[in-house]
Design an enzyme around this catalytic site. Sequence first.
Site, short mmCIF file in Angstrom:
data_model
loop_
_atom_site.label_atom_id
_atom_site.label_comp_id
_atom_site.label_asym_id
_atom_site.label_seq_id
_atom_site.Cartn_x
_atom_site.Cartn_y
_atom_site.Cartn_z
N LYS A 31 0.83 -1.19 0.00
CA LYS A 31 0.00 0.00 0.00
C LYS A 31 0.87 1.26 0.00
O LYS A 31 2.02 1.15 0.43
CB LYS A 31 -0.97 -0.02 1.17
CG LYS A 31 -0.35 0.35 2.52
CD LYS A 31 -1.45 0.48 3.53
CE LYS A 31 -1.33 1.64 4.42
NZ LYS A 31 -0.22 1.81 5.30
N HIS B 129 -6.51 -1.88 6.31
CA HIS B 129 -6.46 -2.86 7.40
C HIS B 129 -7.80 -3.04 8.11
O HIS B 129 -8.26 -4.15 8.34
CB HIS B 129 -5.42 -2.44 8.45
CG HIS B 129 -4.08 -2.10 7.88
ND1 HIS B 129 -3.52 -2.80 6.84
CD2 HIS B 129 -3.16 -1.16 8.21
CE1 HIS B 129 -2.32 -2.29 6.57
NE2 HIS B 129 -2.08 -1.29 7.38
N LYS C 234 -1.67 -11.49 9.54
CA LYS C 234 -1.68 -11.74 10.98
C LYS C 234 -2.52 -12.99 11.27
O LYS C 234 -3.64 -13.10 10.79
CB LYS C 234 -2.27 -10.53 11.74
CG LYS C 234 -1.36 -9.29 11.68
CD LYS C 234 -1.94 -8.16 12.52
CE LYS C 234 -1.28 -6.83 12.24
NZ LYS C 234 0.00 -6.61 12.91
N ASP D 250 -1.58 -6.53 2.22
CA ASP D 250 -2.15 -5.82 3.36
C ASP D 250 -1.65 -6.63 4.54
O ASP D 250 -2.11 -7.76 4.77
CB ASP D 250 -3.68 -5.83 3.30
CG ASP D 250 -4.27 -5.02 4.43
OD1 ASP D 250 -3.86 -5.25 5.59
OD2 ASP D 250 -5.12 -4.16 4.17
N HIS D 251 -0.69 -6.09 5.28
CA HIS D 251 -0.02 -6.96 6.25
C HIS D 251 -0.97 -7.43 7.36
O HIS D 251 -0.69 -8.41 8.03
CB HIS D 251 1.27 -6.33 6.81
CG HIS D 251 1.04 -5.29 7.86
ND1 HIS D 251 0.68 -4.01 7.56
CD2 HIS D 251 1.11 -5.34 9.20
CE1 HIS D 251 0.55 -3.32 8.69
NE2 HIS D 251 0.81 -4.11 9.71
N GLU E 120 -2.84 2.90 18.61
CA GLU E 120 -1.37 2.91 18.62
C GLU E 120 -0.92 3.95 19.62
O GLU E 120 -1.49 5.05 19.67
CB GLU E 120 -0.83 3.28 17.25
CG GLU E 120 -1.06 2.21 16.22
CD GLU E 120 -0.33 2.55 14.92
OE1 GLU E 120 0.81 2.10 14.77
OE2 GLU E 120 -0.92 3.25 14.10
N LYS F 38 -3.37 7.49 16.43
CA LYS F 38 -1.99 7.52 16.90
C LYS F 38 -1.98 8.23 18.25
O LYS F 38 -2.85 9.07 18.51
CB LYS F 38 -1.12 8.32 15.94
CG LYS F 38 -1.10 7.78 14.52
CD LYS F 38 0.08 6.88 14.29
CE LYS F 38 0.19 6.46 12.85
NZ LYS F 38 0.78 5.13 12.70
N ASP G 293 -4.62 5.63 5.86
CA ASP G 293 -3.51 4.83 6.34
C ASP G 293 -3.97 3.52 6.99
O ASP G 293 -3.32 2.49 6.87
CB ASP G 293 -2.71 5.67 7.36
CG ASP G 293 -1.43 4.99 7.82
OD1 ASP G 293 -0.65 4.60 6.94
OD2 ASP G 293 -1.21 4.87 9.03
C1 BG6 Z 1 0.78 0.58 8.58
C2 BG6 Z 1 0.53 2.05 8.75
O1 BG6 Z 1 0.17 0.10 7.41
O2 BG6 Z 1 0.25 -0.11 9.70
C3 BG6 Z 1 1.16 2.56 10.02
O3 BG6 Z 1 1.07 2.75 7.63
C4 BG6 Z 1 0.70 1.75 11.20
O4 BG6 Z 1 0.88 3.94 10.22
C5 BG6 Z 1 0.86 0.25 10.92
O5 BG6 Z 1 1.49 2.12 12.31
C6 BG6 Z 1 0.21 -0.56 12.03
O6 BG6 Z 1 0.53 -1.90 11.85
P1 BG6 Z 1 0.64 -2.88 13.09
O7 BG6 Z 1 0.94 -4.22 12.50
O8 BG6 Z 1 1.74 -2.35 13.97
O9 BG6 Z 1 -0.68 -2.82 13.76
#
Ligand code: BG6
Length: 501
Positions: free
Chosen positions: A146, A238, A180, A175-176, A214, A338, A233
């Site tokens: 992304k 996500h 998970k 999309d990481h 976060e 954040k 973002d």
């Molecule tokens: C990313 C965002 O895709 O995901 C970041 O660009 C965010 O801003 C992050 O901090 C959060 O990922 P995770 O795996 O730490 O929840």
Amino acid sequence: MDPQVFVIFGASGDLTQRKLIPALYELYKGNFLPKNFAVLGVSRTELSDDDFRKEAFLENPHLEGENKNEDFAELLYYQAIDTLSAEDYKKVRERLSAIDENRQTGGNYIFYLSVPPSLYPKIPAFLADEGLNDNGAGWRRLIIEKPFGYDRSSARKLNEELQKYFHEDQIYRIDHYLGKETVQNLLVTRFANGIFEPLWNRNYIHHIEVTAAEDIGVEKRGGYYDKSGALRDMVQNHMLQVVAHMAMEPPITSDASSIRNEKLKLFQSIRPIGESEVDKFVIRGQYISAPINGKQAPGYREEEGVNEDSTTETYVALKFFIDNWRWADVPFYIRTGKRLPTKATEVVVYFKSPPHHLFRSELDLMNMNNQLIIRIQPDEGLLLKFGMKVPGAGFKVKNVDMDFHYSDLTDADVPEAYERLILDVMKGDPTLYARGDSVEAAWDFVDPILNAWQNRPNIKLYGYPAGSWGPVVANKLIDGENVSWRNPCKNLTDSEDYRLL
Ligand code: BG6
């Protein structure tokens, strides 16, 4: 698994050191890589194979403390090119042919674009000029990260450009969150258990909440983030993926296209929030300077790379509905931000109260209702809250917890998201990747909100103190007596001390 070469564009960048090489090394240690395998790093910086081996692996600070097997270094190669020069892609083709010969990798290539998004459409075009997109001589796959566009129309344009050179089934959009374990487990929780799915609908569920909190600020990414904001973002990708796993219909089979078809249908069923309704359904916020643990944390506008008059949101909370048979009238609430008090992502399913309140006088209504909390991270697990009789006279009811923590599965090695995702592309399994049409459908939902913010600057942007749970007014999004967001703690079962120590 097929022999193959994993080609990383942007190989001298941070992601390669931080995520890609460590993930490939984990796969190597676990014997998951094919016997005939190589990595080709491609980037502008002039490096020899040996320099790259040192930088990416032998001296990689993210692998510090690892007892490294140096044989892995032998799998790494490097080619310097000017990524914007069509000519230079000949070097990539020739290098790949040499590796094929050397390591019998059979002309099967994965191209991972770890580069700025402006290069996404360009590199595939140059690869195509060299015939490197063509599945004929071996298979060819393309991975991109992304952002998949900046809004609906740029997302569509990007899809069209990519699809000019690669077929949709060759394109893997990372999309990481989908990598998970706990996000994948949402499907297992729902579809492998007889007890949950019958209740998973408007008849039994009162509302659903998803929080992705976060504690960090924007750190060194101010320049990127200021043009993005929380909605682009985190929500467009996500969080909507998590919602899709929670809410989609059962797929016919567990294969990629059945699952991805259901997700697309789900995105298409989310009722768009019209531009004129944005003030009612969406709260945006931005963190302001405040003390955290005795130290003054900077406000968002003081962060490096951020415009001092920025109106970019670092927090967003939304209420929306899914217009289909299963979810009619069930509100979904999602929020992310954040500089909140802790880092935690979880889904909370609030069940309706029993039809007849036998012990009504004892109940604190909504808060006593059954809740299923699905913890995505950290302290991954499930928590079910239900009422029990307090021993003694009368019928006093108390909410108790039944919990499961992934950490109890001592024999389970929970892989990092990137390991799982990379392994899937190597096998050619796109289940956990975002399909082009779904990405566009998710933008359909997000676009009117972005437009409203742009066209109606009088829509409030609430300041919230760094280290707090965001604008207090977000509580008003949730209707109903005695209902408010569940603020997650570091540990799944704690309900008070949410601050990370
Ligand atoms: C990313 C965002 O895709 O995901 C970041 O660009 C965010 O801003 C992050 O901090 C959060 O990922 P995770 O795996 O730490 O929840």
